[in-house]
Design a protein around this motif. Sequence first.
Motif, mmCIF file in Angstrom:
data_model
loop_
_atom_site.group_PDB
_atom_site.id
_atom_site.type_symbol
_atom_site.label_atom_id
_atom_site.label_comp_id
_atom_site.label_asym_id
_atom_site.label_seq_id
_atom_site.Cartn_x
_atom_site.Cartn_y
_atom_site.Cartn_z
ATOM 1 N N THR A 62 2.393 -4.914 -4.943
ATOM 2 C CA THR A 62 1.937 -5.442 -3.653
ATOM 3 C C THR A 62 1.425 -6.866 -3.819
ATOM 4 O OG1 THR A 62 1.359 -3.206 -2.930
ATOM 5 C CG2 THR A 62 0.382 -5.017 -1.707
ATOM 6 N N ARG A 99 2.989 -10.428 -2.249
ATOM 7 C CA ARG A 99 2.166 -11.368 -1.478
ATOM 8 C C ARG A 99 2.178 -12.761 -2.117
ATOM 9 N NH1 ARG A 99 -1.908 -8.300 0.002
ATOM 10 N NH2 ARG A 99 -2.731 -8.149 -2.095
ATOM 11 N N PRO A 152 1.657 -4.694 3.472
ATOM 12 C CA PRO A 152 1.171 -3.314 3.609
ATOM 13 C C PRO A 152 0.268 -3.162 4.831
ATOM 14 C CG PRO A 152 0.047 -4.430 1.811
ATOM 15 C CD PRO A 152 1.074 -5.380 2.335
ATOM 16 N N PHE A 162 4.714 -0.296 4.432
ATOM 17 C CA PHE A 162 4.895 -1.745 4.538
ATOM 18 C C PHE A 162 5.710 -2.110 5.771
ATOM 19 C CE2 PHE A 162 4.031 -0.978 0.157
ATOM 20 C CZ PHE A 162 3.484 -2.135 -0.374
#
Length: 149
Positions: free
Chosen positions: A11, A15, A26, A34
């Motif tokens: 994650t 990002r 998310p 997501f």
Amino acid sequence: MSLPKRILKETERLRNDPAPGITAVPHEDNVRYFDVTVEGPDGSPFAGGNFHLELFLPEEYPMAPPKVRFLTKIYHPNIDKLGRICLDILKDKWSPALQIRTVLLSVQALLSSPNPDDPLATDVAKHYKEDLPGAQAISKEWTEKFAAK
């Protein structure tokens, strides 16, 4: 709810180092779910489109593949009316070595090269095989109608 380190790392990478033309964010209330946007690849009938998808990581992830589905309507032989995707790595070719990023890049690549020989939407696949320019014209039309930026 504590998440496995692997999901947290993936994650964070999504990002901090997003794949070109792909965003995956998310949900605050469920970090296994997501919201995804995939830009249609240049040179494809899907170019200029922003396609919205949902991606969910099951409890078994990474031993089981993520669940991915198109929310944007699309005319593609490997994506059915419900947005389900026919892609080998989401089924029998899944490997725990693959990551969310890899899956999303593969989905984006599928937009560049539809495979009517392994269809989920058989009517669309038949159209792609019998009249490729006509099928691509409909794909482009649907992209402009349903996925315009």
